[in-house]
Design a protein around this motif. Structure first.
Motif, PDB file in Angstrom:
ATOM      1  N   LEU A 144       0.574  -1.213   0.101  1.00 43.88           N
ATOM      2  CA  LEU A 144       0.090  -0.127   0.127  1.00 43.88           C
ATOM      3  C   LEU A 144       0.663   1.350  -0.027  1.00 43.88           C
ATOM      4  O   LEU A 144       0.608   2.405  -0.730  1.00 43.88           O
ATOM      5  CB  LEU A 144      -0.893   0.043   1.358  1.00 43.88           C
ATOM      6  CG  LEU A 144      -2.063  -1.088   1.304  1.00 43.88           C
ATOM      7  CD1 LEU A 144      -2.727  -0.890   2.519  1.00 43.88           C
ATOM      8  CD2 LEU A 144      -2.973  -0.906  -0.006  1.00 43.88           C
ATOM      9  N   ILE A 145       2.090   1.157   0.895  1.00 38.76           N
ATOM     10  CA  ILE A 145       2.881   2.333   1.006  1.00 38.76           C
ATOM     11  C   ILE A 145       3.352   2.691  -0.508  1.00 38.76           C
ATOM     12  O   ILE A 145       3.397   3.850  -1.016  1.00 38.76           O
ATOM     13  CB  ILE A 145       3.943   2.224   1.856  1.00 38.76           C
ATOM     14  CG1 ILE A 145       3.221   2.257   3.232  1.00 38.76           C
ATOM     15  CG2 ILE A 145       4.932   3.206   1.852  1.00 38.76           C
ATOM     16  CD1 ILE A 145       4.210   1.825   4.498  1.00 38.76           C
ATOM     17  N   PHE A 146       3.923   1.680  -1.117  1.00 41.67           N
ATOM     18  CA  PHE A 146       4.704   1.729  -2.487  1.00 41.67           C
ATOM     19  C   PHE A 146       3.799   2.479  -3.575  1.00 41.67           C
ATOM     20  O   PHE A 146       4.106   3.107  -4.264  1.00 41.67           O
ATOM     21  CB  PHE A 146       5.380   0.492  -3.020  1.00 41.67           C
ATOM     22  CG  PHE A 146       6.620   0.004  -2.073  1.00 41.67           C
ATOM     23  CD1 PHE A 146       7.431   0.817  -1.276  1.00 41.67           C
ATOM     24  CD2 PHE A 146       6.899  -1.290  -1.928  1.00 41.67           C
ATOM     25  CE1 PHE A 146       8.446   0.568  -0.436  1.00 41.67           C
ATOM     26  CE2 PHE A 146       7.827  -1.581  -1.216  1.00 41.67           C
ATOM     27  CZ  PHE A 146       8.743  -0.729  -0.810  1.00 41.67           C
ATOM     28  N   PHE A 147       2.413   1.861  -3.402  1.00 40.19           N
ATOM     29  CA  PHE A 147       1.675   2.205  -4.238  1.00 40.19           C
ATOM     30  C   PHE A 147       1.399   3.743  -4.153  1.00 40.19           C
ATOM     31  O   PHE A 147       0.968   4.496  -5.237  1.00 40.19           O
ATOM     32  CB  PHE A 147       0.161   1.461  -4.260  1.00 40.19           C
ATOM     33  CG  PHE A 147      -0.876   1.768  -5.255  1.00 40.19           C
ATOM     34  CD1 PHE A 147      -1.010   1.480  -6.548  1.00 40.19           C
ATOM     35  CD2 PHE A 147      -1.947   2.368  -4.697  1.00 40.19           C
ATOM     36  CE1 PHE A 147      -1.701   1.781  -7.329  1.00 40.19           C
ATOM     37  CE2 PHE A 147      -3.098   2.882  -5.680  1.00 40.19           C
ATOM     38  CZ  PHE A 147      -2.935   2.663  -6.983  1.00 40.19           C
ATOM     39  N   GLY A 148       0.963   4.049  -2.974  1.00 40.49           N
ATOM     40  CA  GLY A 148       0.647   5.580  -2.792  1.00 40.49           C
ATOM     41  C   GLY A 148       1.769   6.422  -3.004  1.00 40.49           C
ATOM     42  O   GLY A 148       1.659   7.589  -3.679  1.00 40.49           O
ATOM     43  N   ILE A 149       2.990   6.007  -2.902  1.00 46.49           N
ATOM     44  CA  ILE A 149       4.130   6.751  -3.137  1.00 46.49           C
ATOM     45  C   ILE A 149       4.104   6.986  -4.777  1.00 46.49           C
ATOM     46  O   ILE A 149       4.231   8.035  -5.222  1.00 46.49           O
ATOM     47  CB  ILE A 149       5.333   6.086  -2.730  1.00 46.49           C
ATOM     48  CG1 ILE A 149       5.561   6.312  -1.239  1.00 46.49           C
ATOM     49  CG2 ILE A 149       6.514   7.056  -3.249  1.00 46.49           C
ATOM     50  CD1 ILE A 149       6.764   5.819  -0.621  1.00 46.49           C
ATOM     51  N   SER A 150       4.245   5.829  -5.387  1.00 45.40           N
ATOM     52  CA  SER A 150       4.166   5.798  -6.706  1.00 45.40           C
ATOM     53  C   SER A 150       2.994   6.637  -7.550  1.00 45.40           C
ATOM     54  O   SER A 150       3.372   7.376  -8.449  1.00 45.40           O
ATOM     55  CB  SER A 150       4.121   4.621  -7.347  1.00 45.40           C
ATOM     56  OG  SER A 150       4.970   3.633  -6.777  1.00 45.40           O
ATOM     57  N   VAL A 151       1.976   6.665  -7.066  1.00 47.42           N
ATOM     58  CA  VAL A 151       0.669   7.148  -7.784  1.00 47.42           C
ATOM     59  C   VAL A 151       0.825   8.721  -7.457  1.00 47.42           C
ATOM     60  O   VAL A 151       0.756   9.617  -8.418  1.00 47.42           O
ATOM     61  CB  VAL A 151      -0.767   6.636  -7.295  1.00 47.42           C
ATOM     62  CG1 VAL A 151      -1.612   7.752  -7.570  1.00 47.42           C
ATOM     63  CG2 VAL A 151      -0.886   5.527  -7.688  1.00 47.42           C
ATOM     64  N   THR A 152       1.263   9.131  -6.233  1.00 44.56           N
ATOM     65  CA  THR A 152       1.340  10.499  -5.964  1.00 44.56           C
ATOM     66  C   THR A 152       2.514  11.113  -6.736  1.00 44.56           C
ATOM     67  O   THR A 152       2.268  12.414  -7.392  1.00 44.56           O
ATOM     68  CB  THR A 152       1.725  10.784  -4.473  1.00 44.56           C
ATOM     69  OG1 THR A 152       0.553   9.996  -3.605  1.00 44.56           O
ATOM     70  CG2 THR A 152       1.926  12.291  -4.003  1.00 44.56           C
ATOM     71  N   MET A 153       3.715  10.536  -6.923  1.00 46.27           N
ATOM     72  CA  MET A 153       4.793  10.854  -7.739  1.00 46.27           C
ATOM     73  C   MET A 153       4.364  11.083  -9.233  1.00 46.27           C
ATOM     74  O   MET A 153       4.892  12.073  -9.740  1.00 46.27           O
ATOM     75  CB  MET A 153       6.120  10.222  -7.195  1.00 46.27           C
ATOM     76  CG  MET A 153       6.744  10.448  -5.807  1.00 46.27           C
ATOM     77  SD  MET A 153       8.055   9.413  -5.653  1.00 46.27           S
ATOM     78  CE  MET A 153       9.075  10.611  -6.671  1.00 46.27           C
TER      79      MET A 153
END
Length: 411
Positions: free
Chosen positions: A217-226
């Motif tokens: 979930l953290i990696f997905f959140g980081i990736s989509v935001t960036m």
């Protein structure tokens, strides 16, 4: 003396007061008085004060509240860990000191961050190596930690590769996405994002296979935001959300551990005596604390909840200190996120801006995912509460990220 410095000194005095009150209270819990607790409190005050002095003395232009807010969280974490088990607190103190040393070293020794934008391949290699490391180690040795294969053990040393993988992923995405240029042809536009997309998908698959759903979930959140910050195109965000929904359904159908997490989340009370016991006891602890808490050291959560020093430390805080104090900590996390995002506006370097957004999102996502799991807003995922939960890997990576954010603010 300017207004900012005056405010910093006022907040520091409050941190010293909080620190001494917490550890004096811990000392009074023992008969006779536990002097070791008070010594830890004094040591923390000295370390925090000296660190702030160094940063303020030699680098006066940057955002000093990053260090101040992170110090508050570290103090609370070490105090609660001492209440759970003094040996945890002593180890955490060592990791906190090493983290602060890394923080100061980054600010002092690292050159301008924009010079690191050209190392995309190195960041990519680090990401591709770190992400599957826990899985490979688990498959080779057969060792699982609480059902997950996300730890690596090398003699007396153990660490979570995915914690360091978060740093590498943010740096990689920042260096890859700064080259993005909007094209009129969709095919040409999308071609620029294929490589980052594959790296992110590889990382997410590794986390799912390791049963590390929190990091997923953290990696997905980081990736989509960036991705959104770099492209400013909502269609890519919705595409990612659509693909993630398909991937989540696929993972639910294939992996039994995902099905169990969702099953417990939907009705934890049905499984209160077996698989849902941890969540139910956490909810009881939160309810027991009420608004003002039962008092430091007077709660029962550490004796009843598994992993109370890591995954469920926020439930311990809610029981001992109460919901008002817990909400205060959440506000500090928000301020830490805000100060990090704010740094993206103080620099004109695109790489630094994306790194600031990535690390700030990392802190926010990790906080929301673990607290959301404890309150059953989302399925529980076993990750640490930044700067508070017990864990050297998490402490070091958080202070590393904060050191980078501090360096960006000095620009």
């Amino acid at each position: 003396m300017n207004k900012t410095l005056k405010l910093e000194k006022r907040v520091l005095k409050l941190i010293y007061l909080l620190c001494l009150l917490l550890f004096t209270n811990l000392g009074l819990l023992q008969k006779p008085f536990d002097t070791k607790a008070l010594i830890i409190g004094v040591v923390l005050c000295i370390i925090i004060g000296f660190s702030h002095y160094l940063i303020r003395r030699f680098y006066p232009e940057g955002d000093k509240f990053l260090l101040i807010f992170s110090s508050i969280l570290a103090v609370v974490g070490i105090a609660v860990l001492y209440r759970i088990d003094p040996s945890f607190a002593l180890k955490q103190l060592v990791w906190a000191v090493l983290g602060i040393v890394a923080y100061i070293t980054i600010v002092v020794a690292m050159p301008d961050l924009k010079s690191f934008a050209g190392y995309k391949k190195i960041y990519m290699i680090l990401t591709l190596v770190l992400m599957p490391m826990g899985l490979i180690f688990g498959l080779v040795t057969g060792i699982r930690t609480n059902g997950a294969m996300n730890w690596v053990y090398l003699g007396p040393i153990s660490f979570q590769p995915s914690e360091f993988g978060k740093i590498a992923l943010v740096l990689y995405l920042a260096s890859a996405l700064i080259k993005y240029e909007s094209k009129n042809v969709i095919k040409e536009d999308f071609k620029q994002l294929i490589e980052p997309a594959l790296v992110v998908m590889f990382s997410l698959v590794c986390m799912v296979l390791q049963t590390d759903l929190g990091s997923t979930l953290i990696f997905f959140g980081i990736s989509v935001t960036m991705l959104y910050i770099a492209t400013s195109k909502k269609k890519y965000v919705f595409t990612c959300l659509g693909l993630s929904a398909v991937g989540a359904l696929g993972a639910y159908g294939v992996f039994g551990h995902v099905q169990r997490r969702v099953m417990i989340w939907l009705d934890p009370w049905k499984y209160a005596h077996d698989e849902g016991y941890q969540i139910v006891q956490g909810l009881y602890a939160i309810a027991s604390g009420g608004l003002r808490g039962v008092g430091l050291g007077k709660g029962y959560a550490p004796d009843l909840i598994f992993a109370s020093e890591s995954d469920f430390i926020f439930a311990v805080i809610c029981e001992d200190f109460g919901m008002i104090f817990a909400v205060g900590l959440m506000i500090i996390y928000f301020l830490l996120f805000y100060r990090g995002i704010r740094n993206a506006f103080v620099t004109n370097d695109a790489f630094s801006q994306l790194v600031a957004v990535g690390f700030s999102t990392m802190i926010a996502c990790q906080t929301l995912v673990i607290i959301g799991g404890i309150f059953t807003v989302i399925p529980l995922t076993g990750i640490t509460l930044p700067l508070i939960s017990y864990g050297g890997s998490s402490m070091l990576t958080m202070f590393f990220a904060l050191g980078i954010l501090q360096k960006i603010s000095e620009a």
